[in-house]
Structures are given as C-alpha cells and as structure tokens.
Design a protein around this motif. Structure first.
Motif, PDB file in Angstrom:
ATOM      1  N   THR A  62      61.577 -30.546 -26.911  1.00  0.00           N
ATOM      2  CA  THR A  62      60.532 -29.603 -27.302  1.00  0.00           C
ATOM      3  C   THR A  62      59.162 -30.015 -26.758  1.00  0.00           C
ATOM      4  OG1 THR A  62      60.142 -30.793 -29.383  1.00  0.00           O
ATOM      5  CG2 THR A  62      61.776 -29.017 -29.404  1.00  0.00           C
ATOM      6  N   ARG A  63      58.232 -29.068 -26.881  1.00  0.00           N
ATOM      7  CA  ARG A  63      56.841 -29.266 -26.473  1.00  0.00           C
ATOM      8  C   ARG A  63      55.917 -28.889 -27.628  1.00  0.00           C
ATOM      9  NH1 ARG A  63      55.296 -28.516 -20.630  1.00  0.00           N
ATOM     10  NH2 ARG A  63      56.986 -29.632 -19.579  1.00  0.00           N
ATOM     11  N   PRO A  64      54.670 -29.390 -27.609  1.00  0.00           N
ATOM     12  CA  PRO A  64      53.720 -28.983 -28.644  1.00  0.00           C
ATOM     13  C   PRO A  64      53.511 -27.469 -28.626  1.00  0.00           C
ATOM     14  CG  PRO A  64      52.885 -30.883 -27.425  1.00  0.00           C
ATOM     15  CD  PRO A  64      54.106 -30.399 -26.698  1.00  0.00           C
TER      16      PRO A  64
ATOM     17  N   VAL B  88      45.111 -30.332 -20.173  1.00  0.00           N
ATOM     18  CA  VAL B  88      45.476 -31.745 -20.298  1.00  0.00           C
ATOM     19  C   VAL B  88      46.703 -31.903 -21.193  1.00  0.00           C
ATOM     20  CG1 VAL B  88      44.707 -33.982 -21.201  1.00  0.00           C
ATOM     21  CG2 VAL B  88      43.171 -32.612 -19.785  1.00  0.00           C
ATOM     22  N   ALA B  89      46.764 -31.131 -22.279  1.00  0.00           N
ATOM     23  CA  ALA B  89      47.917 -31.196 -23.181  1.00  0.00           C
ATOM     24  C   ALA B  89      49.183 -30.718 -22.476  1.00  0.00           C
ATOM     25  CB  ALA B  89      47.655 -30.350 -24.423  1.00  0.00           C
ATOM     26  N   TYR B  90      49.060 -29.670 -21.675  1.00  0.00           N
ATOM     27  CA  TYR B  90      50.205 -29.163 -20.917  1.00  0.00           C
ATOM     28  C   TYR B  90      50.707 -30.221 -19.930  1.00  0.00           C
ATOM     29  CZ  TYR B  90      52.594 -26.697 -17.133  1.00  0.00           C
ATOM     30  OH  TYR B  90      53.498 -26.328 -16.163  1.00  0.00           O
ATOM     31  N   ASN B  91      49.785 -30.826 -19.208  1.00  0.00           N
ATOM     32  CA  ASN B  91      50.168 -31.859 -18.241  1.00  0.00           C
ATOM     33  C   ASN B  91      50.813 -33.053 -18.926  1.00  0.00           C
ATOM     34  OD1 ASN B  91      48.855 -34.634 -16.958  1.00  0.00           O
ATOM     35  ND2 ASN B  91      49.852 -33.313 -15.454  1.00  0.00           N
ATOM     36  N   MET B  92      50.284 -33.430 -20.085  1.00  0.00           N
ATOM     37  CA  MET B  92      50.854 -34.585 -20.777  1.00  0.00           C
ATOM     38  C   MET B  92      52.255 -34.280 -21.303  1.00  0.00           C
ATOM     39  SD  MET B  92      50.628 -37.709 -21.340  1.00  0.00           S
ATOM     40  CE  MET B  92      48.998 -37.874 -20.612  1.00  0.00           C
ATOM     41  N   ALA B  93      52.512 -33.037 -21.696  1.00  0.00           N
ATOM     42  CA  ALA B  93      53.874 -32.666 -22.105  1.00  0.00           C
ATOM     43  C   ALA B  93      54.827 -32.809 -20.925  1.00  0.00           C
ATOM     44  CB  ALA B  93      53.890 -31.232 -22.646  1.00  0.00           C
ATOM     45  N   ASP B  94      54.397 -32.360 -19.748  1.00  0.00           N
ATOM     46  CA  ASP B  94      55.208 -32.556 -18.546  1.00  0.00           C
ATOM     47  C   ASP B  94      55.500 -34.032 -18.307  1.00  0.00           C
ATOM     48  OD1 ASP B  94      55.355 -29.894 -17.903  1.00  0.00           O
ATOM     49  OD2 ASP B  94      54.011 -29.979 -16.189  1.00  0.00           O
TER      50      ASP B  94
END
Length: 243
Positions: free
Chosen positions: A186-188, A218-224
């Motif tokens: 899952t992702r945030p 930044v949150a999207y990239n960190m989830a990746d």
C-alpha cells in the motif's frame, strides 16, 4: 547465497551450478575442499583460483557485479542488503528540460531522505556514497542515466539491482504501482493513484506558487522509494527458494 554462487565464473551457468549443488558442492568452500576432480584437473585449478579470489573480495559488491550475469545480480542482496540504498527520481518533464531532476528519494540503513532541486539536491552526491548497493525500478534505463548527467563526477555504488527485470523473472510485469497492487503493498492515502505524469504536474504547480504541491510530490517520490524494499526482499526470498 553469494558463497553458494558459481555463475560469476565464466563457463558456469545455472544448469552447471545446479549440477554442482546436486553433487554436494554447495559452496565455494565445498569446491575448494573437494578431494576429487570435479570437472578436469586444468579446469578445477582455474576455478579454485577464481574462488580464492572470490573469498578475498567477499565484501566488494562491485567486484561481483562486474562478474555476475545481469539477470543474477539479485543474488548480491543477501550479502549486501544491509548496505543497500533504494532509489527513485522524479523529473520536470520534457517541457522543462529533459535532464532536470526535481526530486531524488534515497532510503536505507533506517533512513529515508529526499533531495529537492533548489533546496538540497547537491547533497545527494555525498549521501549516496555511503552505500554499497543500489536498488531501483527501471533505474538502468531511467534513474541512473539521469543522475549521471546531472552529477557528471558522481561515484555511485558499484553494484545495482534493477527490480523491473528481477520481478519480470517472477512473472510480474508492468509499472511499479501495478505490481505493488498485485502484491498488496500500500501507499499513503495522499499519494494513492498518482503517476509519474502527476509528479510532473505537481512540480509545475509548485513553481507556480502552490506550496502544498511540493510536499505531495516529495511524499509520492518517497512512496516509490521505500516500497522498493519489501519488493526486493520478496523477490530475493522467492528466487532463493527457487534455486
């Protein structure tokens, strides 16, 4: 796994490696200690020399990366996983210059860091030098070429595992998000459903004054980035069992 690997030796593929294991030669030490000829006297002498060299380079991921077939690079994770960095980048898109990196995510050793253009992007070069192994998804054709252009003198870790090809070997194809969904990763909530195209749009929105867009990017990239770790662990365990 690494000390049971023989495919880094020229002329030994997975079939020959399995034949060695079936004969009870399950590690480098087993081969070196064998009282009998395994292949032929000349070839055995050559292989023993390579195995002694392998033992001398046991903590040198780059040495093995140069010798392992690219499809077998996943085997490095068992030895060097605790020194691995999981990496993902975002770019500004063609309209803003194809070579412009906007965000780099880097996680490993219990840390997760973001490097953002206009803020701390230059700090990435020193941060990545602390690692021995890089793990990416499609990094061989996307992330790493971008990074080498943006940082012409960078010294990246000498070993790299591209999960796109590792996962394809296990039957998982398509993009990272699709594979995550298939495996229940899952992702945030704030980044669920976002794509790489959305990441370009978020960067543009930030440039136009939307401060929240940068936080979401930044949150999207960190989830990746951080989701690469469970994928790598799963792939390593499954491929190890398959052998």
């Amino acid at each position: 796994m690494l000390e049971q690997t023989f495919v880094h030796i020229s002329g030994i593929g997975r079939k020959t490696e399995k034949a060695l294991w079936d004969k009870g030669i399950r590690s480098w030490r087993d081969f070196l200690d064998a009282p009998r000829v395994i292949f032929s006297p000349g070839r055995d002498t050559l292989i023993r020399g390579i195995l002694k060299e392998s033992l001398a380079h046991l903590d040198d991921a780059a040495w093995f990366s140069e010798r392992l077939p690219s499809q077998e690079a996943w085997r490095l994770f068992g030895r060097f996983g605790d020194r691995a960095a999981f990496l993902d980048i975002e770019t500004a898109g063609a309209d803003f210059g194809v070579d412009e990196i906007t965000v780099i995510g880097l996680s490993g050793n219990g840390r997760a860091d973001s490097f953002v253009a206009g803020f701390n992007l230059d700090d990435f070069e020193a941060a990545v030098s602390e690692y021995t192994l890089l793990v990416t998804f499609n990094g061989a054709t996307f992330d790493l070429p971008f990074i080498r252009r943006a940082f012409p003198h960078i010294s990246l870790p000498g070993a790299h595992i591209d999960l796109r090809y590792v996962l394809r070997r296990l039957g998982y194809s398509g993009g990272l998000k699709k594979i995550e969904e298939e495996l229940g990763i899952t992702r945030p909530p704030e980044v669920v459903g976002l794509s790489g195209l959305d990441a370009v749009g978020l960067w543009r929105a930030w440039l136009e004054g939307d401060a929240s867009a940068l936080s979401r990017l930044v949150a999207y990239n960190m989830a990746d980035t951080v989701n690469l770790a469970p994928l790598m662990e799963m792939a390593y365990q499954r491929l190890s069992r398959s052998l």
